[in-house]
Write an enzyme that holds these catalytic residues in place. Structure first.
Site, short mmCIF file in Angstrom:
data_model
loop_
_atom_site.label_atom_id
_atom_site.label_comp_id
_atom_site.label_asym_id
_atom_site.label_seq_id
_atom_site.Cartn_x
_atom_site.Cartn_y
_atom_site.Cartn_z
N ASP A 55 0.67 -1.10 0.17
CA ASP A 55 0.17 0.02 -0.06
C ASP A 55 0.69 1.16 -0.06
O ASP A 55 2.07 1.11 0.29
CB ASP A 55 -0.99 0.00 1.18
CG ASP A 55 -0.49 -0.08 2.38
OD1 ASP A 55 0.95 -0.44 2.69
OD2 ASP A 55 -0.97 -0.45 3.43
N ASN B 80 -7.66 -2.19 14.32
CA ASN B 80 -9.01 -2.92 14.11
C ASN B 80 -9.12 -3.76 13.35
O ASN B 80 -10.32 -3.98 12.55
CB ASN B 80 -9.91 -1.43 13.34
CG ASN B 80 -9.23 -1.08 12.10
OD1 ASN B 80 -8.14 -1.85 11.41
ND2 ASN B 80 -9.59 -0.03 11.54
N HIS C 249 -7.32 -4.33 10.14
CA HIS C 249 -7.23 -4.02 8.99
C HIS C 249 -5.74 -4.86 8.43
O HIS C 249 -4.87 -4.93 9.22
CB HIS C 249 -7.23 -2.68 8.53
CG HIS C 249 -6.09 -1.61 8.78
ND1 HIS C 249 -6.12 -0.70 9.24
CD2 HIS C 249 -4.70 -2.04 8.98
CE1 HIS C 249 -5.15 0.22 9.65
NE2 HIS C 249 -4.03 -0.83 9.29
N GLU D 223 -9.73 -1.57 5.29
CA GLU D 223 -10.41 -1.38 6.66
C GLU D 223 -11.58 -2.16 6.77
O GLU D 223 -12.11 -2.86 5.82
CB GLU D 223 -10.71 0.21 6.60
CG GLU D 223 -9.74 1.18 6.42
CD GLU D 223 -8.86 1.38 7.68
OE1 GLU D 223 -8.86 0.62 8.79
OE2 GLU D 223 -8.52 2.47 7.84
C1 GLP Z 1 -0.26 0.85 8.51
C2 GLP Z 1 -0.22 -0.28 7.52
C3 GLP Z 1 -0.45 -1.59 7.59
C4 GLP Z 1 0.13 -1.90 8.89
C5 GLP Z 1 -0.48 -1.27 10.04
C6 GLP Z 1 0.03 -1.34 11.28
O1 GLP Z 1 -1.88 0.99 8.78
N1 GLP Z 1 -0.78 0.16 6.19
O2 GLP Z 1 -0.34 -2.32 6.63
O3 GLP Z 1 0.04 -3.15 9.28
O4 GLP Z 1 -0.05 0.23 9.85
O5 GLP Z 1 1.18 -0.76 11.74
P1 GLP Z 1 2.38 -0.86 12.66
O6 GLP Z 1 3.07 -2.43 12.29
O7 GLP Z 1 3.16 0.20 12.82
O8 GLP Z 1 1.30 -1.39 14.15
#
Ligand code: GLP
Length: 241
Positions: free
Chosen positions: A67, A135, A137, A142
């Site tokens: 992404d 959440n 995702h 989402e």
């Molecule tokens: C973002 C990314 C996700 C990731 C999430 C969790 O929203 N788009 O791919 O898994 O963050 O991030 P973190 O690993 O910093 O908790």
């Protein structure tokens, strides 16, 4: 779904890297699906160390990232392209022409989505690394995103923007939209490794592994994938006991 509980963040990275190392040694032409966020950084450190030690090479490896934010200018230090260069690609022997991150600055975002979907279908990851949002995702899919979606533009939930605000100087600077691989793209991967740590992820991890398969928790779809390894610490696994 296989769940491995490790004692801390560092061990999550080391264990995830055991799978990665085996793949890279057995298949030096592999395609890797990569993720951003703080969760996979420990794994990336281990991958860099293996590469520097000559255990692995990325010379013929391709990567596809999940992404990207929409609207951040090229080179902005919060783009996911910058993150990947900074946390992995700049430190290994990969050809950056073989690395793909969705283009959040494309003039025609719909075309960019279609091209990305086609690219992933032609370069199916041998392994897909995933984090998870609090959440539930995965990538930026989402809650409520249909499981059959391909690469698309999303409006980020307020909670996701707040979670990610720590990387920006204020919440107002967090983009409102992102371009993300869809769940249908992600599920094509031959193997999926999901990494997560901390109590803030415990509910999402529980819903993913033990809850019903529902778009309310996008990660719950992983229960239907034949080859998923979840590597977490005790805090993230707290509700599984
Ligand atoms: C973002 C990314 C996700 C990731 C999430 C969790 O929203 N788009 O791919 O898994 O963050 O991030 P973190 O690993 O910093 O908790």
């Amino acid at each position: 779904m296989r769940i491995i509980i490790e004692k801390d963040y560092q061990d999550i990275g080391k264990t995830a890297n055991k799978f990665m190392r085996e793949l890279l040694i057995n298949n030096p032409n592999a395609t890797l699906g990569l993720a951003t966020g703080s969760s996979p950084v420990g794994l990336y450190k281990e991958m860099i160390a293996d590469n520097k030690a000559g255990i692995t090479t990325f010379k013929n490896i391709k990567t596809v990232n999940l992404d990207e934010y929409v609207g951040l200018p090229e080179g902005h230090d919060q783009t996911y392209r910058y993150f990947m260069n900074d946390n992995l690609f700049n430190h290994i022997d990969i050809d950056k022409n073989n690395t793909r991150v969705p283009n959040g600055m494309a003039e025609n975002l719909e075309n960019a989505c279609k091209e990305y979907t086609d690219y992933v279908a032609k370069n199916i990851p041998d392994v897909q690394i995933l984090g998870i949002g609090s959440n539930g995702h995965i990538a930026f899919n989402e809650p409520g995103t249909p499981f059959d979606a391909h690469t698309h533009i999303v409006t980020l939930k307020e909670g996701t923007r707040q979670d990610n605000a720590r990387f920006f100087s204020s919440i107002d600077e967090v983009p409102t939209h992102a371009i993300t691989m869809g769940i249908a793209d992600i599920m094509q991967a031959k193997m999926i490794i999901l990494v997560a740590n901390g109590i803030g992820k415990s509910k999402a991890i529980y819903d993913m592994a033990k809850g019903p398969i529902t778009t309310d928790c996008p990660a719950s779809i992983l229960q239907s994938h034949p080859n998923v390894v979840v590597i977490i610490d005790e805090s993230a696994g707290y509700l599984l006991k």
